[in-house]
Motif scaffolding. Sequence first.
Motif, PDB file in Angstrom:
ATOM      1  N   LEU A 161     -11.545 -17.357  -8.342  1.00  0.00           N
ATOM      2  CA  LEU A 161     -12.379 -16.845  -7.249  1.00  0.00           C
ATOM      3  C   LEU A 161     -12.801 -15.391  -7.502  1.00  0.00           C
ATOM      4  O   LEU A 161     -12.495 -14.483  -6.719  1.00  0.00           O
ATOM      5  N   THR A 162     -13.499 -15.190  -8.619  1.00  0.00           N
ATOM      6  CA  THR A 162     -13.989 -13.845  -8.940  1.00  0.00           C
ATOM      7  C   THR A 162     -15.414 -13.922  -9.477  1.00  0.00           C
ATOM      8  O   THR A 162     -15.836 -14.951 -10.007  1.00  0.00           O
ATOM      9  N   ILE A 163     -16.113 -12.811  -9.346  1.00  0.00           N
ATOM     10  CA  ILE A 163     -17.442 -12.680  -9.938  1.00  0.00           C
ATOM     11  C   ILE A 163     -17.483 -11.344 -10.679  1.00  0.00           C
ATOM     12  O   ILE A 163     -17.058 -10.319 -10.137  1.00  0.00           O
ATOM     13  N   TYR A 184     -19.639 -14.631  -1.306  1.00  0.00           N
ATOM     14  CA  TYR A 184     -19.390 -13.203  -1.525  1.00  0.00           C
ATOM     15  C   TYR A 184     -19.350 -12.551  -0.143  1.00  0.00           C
ATOM     16  O   TYR A 184     -20.311 -12.647   0.623  1.00  0.00           O
ATOM     17  N   PRO A 185     -18.246 -11.878   0.206  1.00  0.00           N
ATOM     18  CA  PRO A 185     -17.980 -11.583   1.610  1.00  0.00           C
ATOM     19  C   PRO A 185     -18.640 -10.344   2.202  1.00  0.00           C
ATOM     20  O   PRO A 185     -18.744 -10.229   3.416  1.00  0.00           O
ATOM     21  N   VAL A 186     -19.062  -9.381   1.369  1.00  0.00           N
ATOM     22  CA  VAL A 186     -19.619  -8.152   1.951  1.00  0.00           C
ATOM     23  C   VAL A 186     -21.028  -8.466   2.458  1.00  0.00           C
ATOM     24  O   VAL A 186     -21.839  -9.028   1.734  1.00  0.00           O
ATOM     25  N   ALA A 225     -11.444  -3.530  -0.566  1.00  0.00           N
ATOM     26  CA  ALA A 225     -10.488  -4.641  -0.506  1.00  0.00           C
ATOM     27  C   ALA A 225     -10.932  -5.809  -1.379  1.00  0.00           C
ATOM     28  O   ALA A 225     -10.133  -6.696  -1.688  1.00  0.00           O
ATOM     29  N   ASN A 226     -12.199  -5.812  -1.772  1.00  0.00           N
ATOM     30  CA  ASN A 226     -12.723  -6.934  -2.551  1.00  0.00           C
ATOM     31  C   ASN A 226     -13.000  -6.579  -4.005  1.00  0.00           C
ATOM     32  O   ASN A 226     -13.573  -7.371  -4.737  1.00  0.00           O
ATOM     33  N   THR A 227     -12.602  -5.368  -4.412  1.00  0.00           N
ATOM     34  CA  THR A 227     -12.851  -4.937  -5.792  1.00  0.00           C
ATOM     35  C   THR A 227     -11.588  -5.135  -6.629  1.00  0.00           C
ATOM     36  O   THR A 227     -10.539  -4.572  -6.327  1.00  0.00           O
ATOM     37  N   VAL A 231     -15.657  -6.345 -11.142  1.00  0.00           N
ATOM     38  CA  VAL A 231     -15.188  -7.702 -10.854  1.00  0.00           C
ATOM     39  C   VAL A 231     -14.830  -7.730  -9.373  1.00  0.00           C
ATOM     40  O   VAL A 231     -14.031  -6.911  -8.908  1.00  0.00           O
ATOM     41  N   MET A 232     -15.451  -8.655  -8.647  1.00  0.00           N
ATOM     42  CA  MET A 232     -15.253  -8.714  -7.198  1.00  0.00           C
ATOM     43  C   MET A 232     -14.619 -10.044  -6.791  1.00  0.00           C
ATOM     44  O   MET A 232     -14.750 -11.042  -7.493  1.00  0.00           O
ATOM     45  N   LYS A 233     -13.978 -10.044  -5.621  1.00  0.00           N
ATOM     46  CA  LYS A 233     -13.379 -11.285  -5.105  1.00  0.00           C
ATOM     47  C   LYS A 233     -14.449 -12.194  -4.516  1.00  0.00           C
ATOM     48  O   LYS A 233     -15.423 -11.720  -3.925  1.00  0.00           O
ATOM     49  N   LEU A 234     -14.236 -13.482  -4.646  1.00  0.00           N
ATOM     50  CA  LEU A 234     -15.043 -14.477  -3.935  1.00  0.00           C
ATOM     51  C   LEU A 234     -14.115 -15.288  -3.036  1.00  0.00           C
ATOM     52  O   LEU A 234     -12.887 -15.241  -3.186  1.00  0.00           O
ATOM     53  N   TYR A 235     -14.721 -16.045  -2.145  1.00  0.00           N
ATOM     54  CA  TYR A 235     -13.949 -16.884  -1.222  1.00  0.00           C
ATOM     55  C   TYR A 235     -14.583 -18.270  -1.184  1.00  0.00           C
ATOM     56  O   TYR A 235     -15.776 -18.419  -1.482  1.00  0.00           O
ATOM     57  N   PRO A 236     -13.800 -19.276  -0.786  1.00  0.00           N
ATOM     58  CA  PRO A 236     -14.426 -20.585  -0.604  1.00  0.00           C
ATOM     59  C   PRO A 236     -15.540 -20.456   0.433  1.00  0.00           C
ATOM     60  O   PRO A 236     -15.423 -19.665   1.375  1.00  0.00           O
TER      61      PRO A 236
END
Length: 481
Positions: free
Chosen positions: A115-117, A139-141, A172-174, A220-225
């Motif tokens: 779950l990353t981009i 992508y949450p932001v 928080a997403n980095t 590299v950023m977090k992704l979510y379902p």
Amino acid sequence: MTAAAPREGSDPQRLLDRIRELLGPGAVLADPAETQGYCIDARRKFDAPALCVCKPRDTAQVAALVSMLHAEGWPILPQGGNTSLCGGATPDDRLPVIVSTERLNRIRAIDPFGLTIAAHAGCTIAQLQAAAAGQDLHYPVSLGSEGSCQLGGTIATNAGGTAVLRYGTTRANTLGLEVVLPDGRVLDMMRALHKDTSGYDLKQLFIGAEGTLGIVTAAVMKLYPAAPATAMCWLRIAGPEQALELLKLFRDRAGHSLTAFELMNAQQLANVLDHGPHAAPVEGREGWHLMVELADSASVDLDALMVEGLERAFETGLILDGSIAQNLTQAEAMWAIRHGVTEANARVGVSITSDTAVPVGCVPDFIARATEAVMAIHPGIQVTVVGHVGDGNIHFIALFPHDLWAALPDRPGIEARVRNAVNDLAIALGGTFSAEHGVGRTMTGLIERYKAGPELELMRALKRCLDPGGLMNPDRVIGPA
Ligand SMILES: Cc1cc2nc3c(=O)[nH]c(=O)nc-3n(C[C@H](O)[C@H](O)[C@H](O)COP(=O)(O)OP(=O)(O)OC[C@H]3O[C@@H](n4cnc5c(N)ncnc54)[C@H](O)[C@@H]3O)c2cc1C
């Protein structure tokens, strides 16, 4: 540390020629007609020339350019989408070289398991969202400027937006970062790890640093379902106290499905409705207005959660009126009102906008006292309030209608008094003067006003250590010691 000024004896024309040679044709703009859009800020408050606008196409070019400017002693201004609301991304009178990341716009990789981009800094937030959605991820932001603002800019400002309640800020997403340091060295921390305790977490230094410590070139950023199901409502309520009660009520019932919780006062809604193409979301404008969004997987019955929450809220007298979006179009219309605030206020007058955050429980007290303090400065001020109330971030806006502003005798003095009144209050309540927009130009000097002792000394020491010449976005965030 001394504030940067081009080194004595530097020849701007010769430097320009060398930059052109380095980056190639088409990558350097120097004609004022072409650079103008990069030199005026989003609020059209600041407008000063740059030596040129450079558009490097990869990290190696950014590094070579920064290294050349460092040797030359020339000020550097990193720029992303130029949507800063505090004048952070446009030149002052030092004739800096603007390093635009707009050509660094490639998505490197998406990992659906981790779950990353991984993406270059010049990708817009909308581009990241679309790339994630293409793989059924999220992508949450999310923010009103997401079509223009870029990954690097949102990292440099630690952007918040409307979904912080659920996903946190950009910080928080980095997970990983690549940064070109002020001397041109490349710091490669592009690790796609959810856990890493191997020494100091250096990437944190560059998040929220507003380009004063280096240029972010990739992350590299977090992704979510993906959360395909959403439910949304607009509520008219008596005041901010009721908003807090409703926050608790929805959080208790919907848990992590509660994604957005946005407050605005009646004046703010009136400005948007009177100066835009929007239909009123509920009958009556009086009181305060709240947008609540729930989002989750299709297996969660969000409509039932929403209806149940609203029934309880009506029973306990927390809501005066409300409407639930019946479909995506209606939900988008509600969001359009929220995102129409900046444009509508610009039509009404000149905004002195705060970006304060206070502990969530202090929000009602803060709004009441700030209103009183600002009205005492000038009774003709329109107070509008719009806030991500779920995380305590309140944009308290003192709006001067255009004719009133034009007639004011001491505009800078009044602006300073308004800012100090609102920010002093936030600080007194344990809050901050800059929650998500950054310090930029409009709040220069406030770090020194509100921070002291070892915290301020350490900030100065970090700046000196990484950028001893003070060349990287000079005097932003923290001024010369
Ligand atoms: C309509 C509208 C709505 C907005 N809503 C929100 C909101 O809800 N929440 C929020 O947080 N903000 C909001 N903003 C403010 C703005 O969009 C954010 O601050 C955004 O993060 C800026 O990104 P950008 O790419 O435009 O950066 P820019 O404006 O170009 O730059 C901002 C700062 O970051 C530095 N910088 C830019 N790129 C880099 C880089 N690659 N490396 C190092 N430094 C860099 C610049 O020097 C500058 O100091 C809004 C703005 C507008 C116009």
